[in-house]
Design a protein around this motif. Structure first.
Motif, PDB file in Angstrom:
ATOM      1  N   UNK A 141       0.985  -1.163   0.025  1.00  0.00           N
ATOM      2  CA  UNK A 141      -0.383   0.331   0.215  1.00  0.00           C
ATOM      3  C   UNK A 141       0.731   1.109  -0.274  1.00  0.00           C
ATOM      4  N   UNK A 142       1.658   0.662   0.114  1.00  0.00           N
ATOM      5  CA  UNK A 142       2.727   2.888   1.061  1.00  0.00           C
ATOM      6  C   UNK A 142       3.408   2.712  -0.005  1.00  0.00           C
ATOM      7  N   UNK A 146       5.707  11.153   3.921  1.00  0.00           N
ATOM      8  CA  UNK A 146       6.413  10.996   5.179  1.00  0.00           C
ATOM      9  C   UNK A 146       5.601  10.768   6.304  1.00  0.00           C
ATOM     10  N   UNK A 147       4.696  10.922   6.329  1.00  0.00           N
ATOM     11  CA  UNK A 147       3.477  10.784   7.141  1.00  0.00           C
ATOM     12  C   UNK A 147       2.304  10.867   7.326  1.00  0.00           C
ATOM     13  N   UNK A 148       2.172   9.770   7.826  1.00  0.00           N
ATOM     14  CA  UNK A 148       0.540   9.226   7.160  1.00  0.00           C
ATOM     15  C   UNK A 148      -0.143   8.300   8.315  1.00  0.00           C
ATOM     16  N   UNK A 149      -1.416   9.431   8.427  1.00  0.00           N
ATOM     17  CA  UNK A 149      -2.526  10.059   8.874  1.00  0.00           C
ATOM     18  C   UNK A 149      -3.995   8.830   8.826  1.00  0.00           C
ATOM     19  N   UNK A 179      -4.075   9.930   4.044  1.00  0.00           N
ATOM     20  CA  UNK A 179      -5.554   9.493   4.917  1.00  0.00           C
ATOM     21  C   UNK A 179      -5.207   8.038   4.752  1.00  0.00           C
ATOM     22  N   UNK A 180      -4.682   7.339   5.465  1.00  0.00           N
ATOM     23  CA  UNK A 180      -4.628   6.092   5.081  1.00  0.00           C
ATOM     24  C   UNK A 180      -5.772   5.127   5.791  1.00  0.00           C
ATOM     25  N   UNK A 181      -6.768   4.101   5.696  1.00  0.00           N
ATOM     26  CA  UNK A 181      -7.587   3.395   5.970  1.00  0.00           C
ATOM     27  C   UNK A 181      -7.666   2.215   5.366  1.00  0.00           C
ATOM     28  N   UNK A 182      -6.588   1.405   6.082  1.00  0.00           N
ATOM     29  CA  UNK A 182      -6.595  -0.368   5.694  1.00  0.00           C
ATOM     30  C   UNK A 182      -7.648  -1.176   6.241  1.00  0.00           C
ATOM     31  N   UNK A 183      -7.600  -0.347   7.448  1.00  0.00           N
ATOM     32  CA  UNK A 183      -9.557  -1.436   8.206  1.00  0.00           C
ATOM     33  C   UNK A 183      -9.991  -0.258   8.631  1.00  0.00           C
ATOM     34  N   UNK A 184     -11.457  -0.714   8.775  1.00  0.00           N
ATOM     35  CA  UNK A 184     -12.262   0.495   9.210  1.00  0.00           C
ATOM     36  C   UNK A 184     -13.567   0.654   8.842  1.00  0.00           C
ATOM     37  N   UNK A 243      -5.739   7.412   1.063  1.00  0.00           N
ATOM     38  CA  UNK A 243      -5.372   6.322   0.359  1.00  0.00           C
ATOM     39  C   UNK A 243      -6.827   5.109   1.408  1.00  0.00           C
ATOM     40  N   UNK A 244      -6.830   4.229   0.643  1.00  0.00           N
ATOM     41  CA  UNK A 244      -7.612   3.181   1.436  1.00  0.00           C
ATOM     42  C   UNK A 244      -7.386   1.634   0.124  1.00  0.00           C
TER      43      UNK A 244
END
Length: 337
Positions: free
Chosen positions: A151-152, A162-165, A226-231, A253-254
């Motif tokens: 993903x990254x 460099x900074x993932x929310x 802003x990353x949504x990996x699992x929610x 990014x999701x």
């Protein structure tokens, strides 16, 4: 039995050919428990069964995000004693199968075989011993998550990161595990995870109207994405979530394709849930009609993933994808103005 629903099956063709077509004398029953209705993975499962003319009756139970229903459905499954239990999601799978910490190599279902799908981190959740094998005689499943490292890298093909929310509810195990996984990659991939958690009510659900506040905080802390990996919560509220991000000029990014195709996330790296459901049905076929012990099957996964970019959002943010990404990404909302 009370409230049993046998779903009508959807007739759609699937590229994986059935290894055999079982005879009517071998008719089987699957007890399928899902978290939020018969969505794409559930539909893909049914389509595979119908396309391959498998003699299977599927009893569907929809938890509808109400955890109180889980012990009821577990007891119903044990009473029904189906040929296979199929579970959707981490909460459902842990409730129906049980964790290794609780039951060791056994499960809550006793001798009933079980197959899980759409579990973000089955190892971290304690459902299986490692990513390749379940380690439990009666359990198999599908890995559908694209690793955070992938993903990254995909994000970095698009813009500097460099900074993932991350914004999530601490009551969602998947979200907590996903955030921990991100944090383990910080040194290796040279980034920092900036975390915001929702305030929860007495029912352990996020209080309403927090998206703008959380996005503003991430923007002030200088996150690149802003990353949504699992929610499940963020997915269910994807429009409010992504609109708040856009307001603060933050790309989302999701790992959920639908956050891009049906809402305003910028990019997703994902496995299509429909195809995951079809793969799960192929795994079920091996257990039900080929006599393979679930624990002997490798944990299956799709061999390719999809990158999707929302071009309308890209235009709004002046973040046009580079040529190398355009070569293999799927573009949506190309003509939307």
């Amino acid at each position: 039995m009370k409230n049993i629903v046998v779903l009508p099956l959807i007739t759609l063709m699937f590229g994986l050919a059935s290894s055999n077509v079982a005879s009517a004398e071998e008719r089987k029953t699957i007890f399928m428990t899902v978290w939020r209705g018969c969505e794409e993975a559930c539909q893909g499962f049914h389509a595979y069964v119908e396309a391959n003319k498998l003699p299977i009756d599927i009893v569907l139970r929809n938890v509808d995000r109400d955890r109180a229903k889980l012990p009821v459905y577990l007891e119903e499954a044990k009473q029904l004693n189906p040929d296979l239990v199929v579970t959707w999601g981490t909460s459902v799978s842990k409730a129906m199968i049980g964790s290794i910490d609780e039951f060791g190599m056994a499960t809550k279902l006793g001798d009933i075989p079980a197959l899980f799908m759409i579990v973000a981190d089955p190892v971290g959740a304690g459902i299986i011993v490692d990513a390749q094998q379940s380690g439990r005689t009666t359990v198999t499943g599908i890995r559908n998550r694209i690793e955070e490292e992938v993903q990254i890298r995909a994000m970095r093909e698009y813009f500097p990161v460099s900074r993932i929310g991350v914004i999530y509810s601490a009551a969602e195990l998947n979200s907590a595990l996903n955030t921990e996984k991100l944090q383990t990659l910080e040194d290796k991939m040279q980034f920092k995870t900036i975390v915001e958690t929702y305030e929860l009510g007495d029912d352990d659900k996020p209080l309403p109207n927090q998206f703008d506040e959380k996005m503003q905080s991430l923007a002030e802390k200088g996150v690149d994405v802003v990353y949504v990996g699992s929610s499940s919560y963020n997915l269910s509220h994807r429009d409010a979530f992504t609109q708040a991000a856009l307001k603060h000029n933050l790309p989302v990014a999701s790992a959920y394709d639908s956050m891009v195709t049906e809402s305003d996330a910028l990019i997703s790296v994902s496995n299509k849930y429909y195809r995951v459901g079809q793969l799960a049905a192929n795994q079920a076929e091996k257990v039900l009609f080929e006599g393979v012990e679930p624990g002997q099957l490798p944990i299956a996964e799709l061999q390719s993933y999809s990158i999707t970019i929302n071009m309308d959002v890209a235009r709004q943010m002046s973040l046009y994808p580079p040529i190398q990404l355009l070569r293999f990404a799927e573009l949506v909302n190309v003509d939307k103005k």
